[in-house]
Design a protein around this motif. Sequence first.
Motif, short mmCIF file in Angstrom:
data_model
loop_
_atom_site.label_atom_id
_atom_site.label_comp_id
_atom_site.label_asym_id
_atom_site.label_seq_id
_atom_site.Cartn_x
_atom_site.Cartn_y
_atom_site.Cartn_z
N SER A 36 0.87 -1.18 0.00
CA SER A 36 0.00 0.00 0.00
C SER A 36 0.91 1.22 0.00
O SER A 36 2.13 1.09 -0.16
CB SER A 36 -0.97 -0.01 1.19
N ARG A 77 1.68 3.48 2.34
CA ARG A 77 2.42 3.92 3.54
C ARG A 77 3.23 2.79 4.17
O ARG A 77 2.67 1.74 4.51
CB ARG A 77 1.44 4.49 4.58
N ASN A 133 -7.01 -4.66 -6.31
CA ASN A 133 -7.98 -4.26 -5.29
C ASN A 133 -8.03 -2.76 -5.03
O ASN A 133 -8.97 -2.27 -4.42
CB ASN A 133 -7.62 -5.01 -3.99
N TYR A 190 -17.26 6.78 -9.45
CA TYR A 190 -16.69 5.57 -8.84
C TYR A 190 -17.39 4.34 -9.42
O TYR A 190 -16.75 3.39 -9.87
CB TYR A 190 -16.87 5.65 -7.33
N THR A 199 -15.46 -0.60 6.38
CA THR A 199 -14.00 -0.44 6.40
C THR A 199 -13.75 1.07 6.49
O THR A 199 -14.70 1.85 6.48
CB THR A 199 -13.34 -0.95 5.09
P1 NAP Z 1 -9.91 0.28 2.93
O1 NAP Z 1 -10.32 -0.55 4.08
O2 NAP Z 1 -9.97 1.74 3.03
O3 NAP Z 1 -8.40 -0.18 2.57
C1 NAP Z 1 -7.76 0.41 1.54
C2 NAP Z 1 -6.35 -0.18 1.43
O4 NAP Z 1 -5.79 0.29 0.23
C3 NAP Z 1 -5.40 0.26 2.51
O5 NAP Z 1 -4.49 -0.79 2.77
C4 NAP Z 1 -4.66 1.46 1.90
O6 NAP Z 1 -3.41 1.61 2.56
C5 NAP Z 1 -4.58 1.01 0.46
N1 NAP Z 1 -4.57 2.03 -0.58
C6 NAP Z 1 -5.41 3.06 -0.72
N2 NAP Z 1 -5.13 3.76 -1.85
C7 NAP Z 1 -4.08 3.11 -2.45
C8 NAP Z 1 -3.34 3.33 -3.63
N3 NAP Z 1 -3.60 4.35 -4.43
N4 NAP Z 1 -2.35 2.46 -3.93
C9 NAP Z 1 -2.07 1.43 -3.12
N5 NAP Z 1 -2.74 1.17 -1.99
C10 NAP Z 1 -3.74 2.01 -1.65
O7 NAP Z 1 -10.72 -0.10 1.59
P2 NAP Z 1 -11.69 -1.33 1.29
O8 NAP Z 1 -13.04 -0.99 1.74
O9 NAP Z 1 -11.06 -2.59 1.76
O10 NAP Z 1 -11.74 -1.31 -0.31
C11 NAP Z 1 -10.94 -2.19 -1.09
C12 NAP Z 1 -11.58 -2.40 -2.45
O11 NAP Z 1 -12.91 -2.91 -2.29
C13 NAP Z 1 -11.71 -1.15 -3.32
O12 NAP Z 1 -11.48 -1.50 -4.66
C14 NAP Z 1 -13.18 -0.77 -3.16
O13 NAP Z 1 -13.65 -0.05 -4.27
C15 NAP Z 1 -13.80 -2.15 -3.08
N6 NAP Z 1 -15.12 -2.13 -2.49
C16 NAP Z 1 -15.26 -1.84 -1.16
C17 NAP Z 1 -16.54 -1.86 -0.63
C18 NAP Z 1 -16.78 -1.58 0.83
O14 NAP Z 1 -17.96 -1.47 1.21
N7 NAP Z 1 -15.76 -1.46 1.66
C19 NAP Z 1 -17.65 -2.15 -1.42
C20 NAP Z 1 -17.46 -2.41 -2.77
C21 NAP Z 1 -16.19 -2.42 -3.28
P3 NAP Z 1 -2.54 2.98 2.48
O15 NAP Z 1 -3.37 4.04 3.08
O16 NAP Z 1 -1.28 2.66 3.24
O17 NAP Z 1 -2.27 3.19 1.02
#
Ligand code: NAP
Length: 257
Positions: free
Chosen positions: A44, A46, A97, A162, A196
């Motif tokens: 990721s 950071r 992801n 999005y 999340t």
């Molecule tokens: P999350 O909990 O906010 O986690 C995001 C992760 O991605 C963190 O490890 C963050 O770490 C890293 N990150 C963010 N921007 C990045 C970048 N530009 N390059 C590399 N790493 C990056 O997010 P999540 O909810 O798990 O979402 C993950 C995926 O699931 C996304 O594609 C999202 O669209 C999809 N999704 C989520 C949901 C939901 O309800 N949560 C629903 C549908 C789809 P750092 O801050 O260290 O970079």
Amino acid sequence: MEKTSKIGRRFEGKVAIITASTQGIGFGIAQRLGLEGASVVISSRRQRNVDEAVKKLKELEIEVLGLVCHVSNAQQRKNLIEQTIQKYGKIDVVVSNAAAIPSGNAILQTQEFALDKIWEINVKSSILLLQDASPYLTKGSSIVFISSTSAFQPPAGFLAMYGVTKTTLLGLTKALAAELAPHTRVNCVAPGLVPTQFTEYITSNETIRKEFEKPILMKRFGTTEDMAAATAYLASDDASYITGETIVVGGGVPSRL
Ligand code: NAP
């Protein structure tokens, strides 16, 4: 997920790269694949988040390599692949992801820089990472994109663009499945809402939260484990005759026929 959970060992001897994987769904997927025997490469933006996630996975006796990789940074993408090959010599699974919601606006109010950013992170960087990874993908390898149920009906308002980028991932899944067959399978998971950091603005607001909960047949939000289980299935040989498909993991939320 406890190390003692009754899960299989479908990824013994396999190498899996999961982008954006230091927390949330990506971390859940890394943990699941790792507990099933994969050597996992997590990343990721950071270093601190990478270090913490590596520590947690090592505590579960998972073989892990952790690197900083902002998916829209070409040098960091190249380094991710190079380090993976140096350490493990091949790539069996890529889970793409990473995503962003950089604009709080309706589509026609979204500024060009914000449009560029959302396309770059949600779509283009996935393609470019796979370009770097493709020479090392093994026969029988598997790619999984993480889309969203909003892909099927991008909602009006702040999630609109999005949703459109997530629709694109459904098309990209089909196109790359055709391009990479039969060597590599390409599939997609469309998660419903999972609490999340990404969705904190929804789940922390009682009114918005209730609105999102209403159409869910299973009467609960999804978990990172739910998403990891579907991703692990598609990435595994259990899905060896499945390519170009999207599995909706949304608890019955309206998506498609
Ligand atoms: P999350 O909990 O906010 O986690 C995001 C992760 O991605 C963190 O490890 C963050 O770490 C890293 N990150 C963010 N921007 C990045 C970048 N530009 N390059 C590399 N790493 C990056 O997010 P999540 O909810 O798990 O979402 C993950 C995926 O699931 C996304 O594609 C999202 O669209 C999809 N999704 C989520 C949901 C939901 O309800 N949560 C629903 C549908 C789809 P750092 O801050 O260290 O970079």
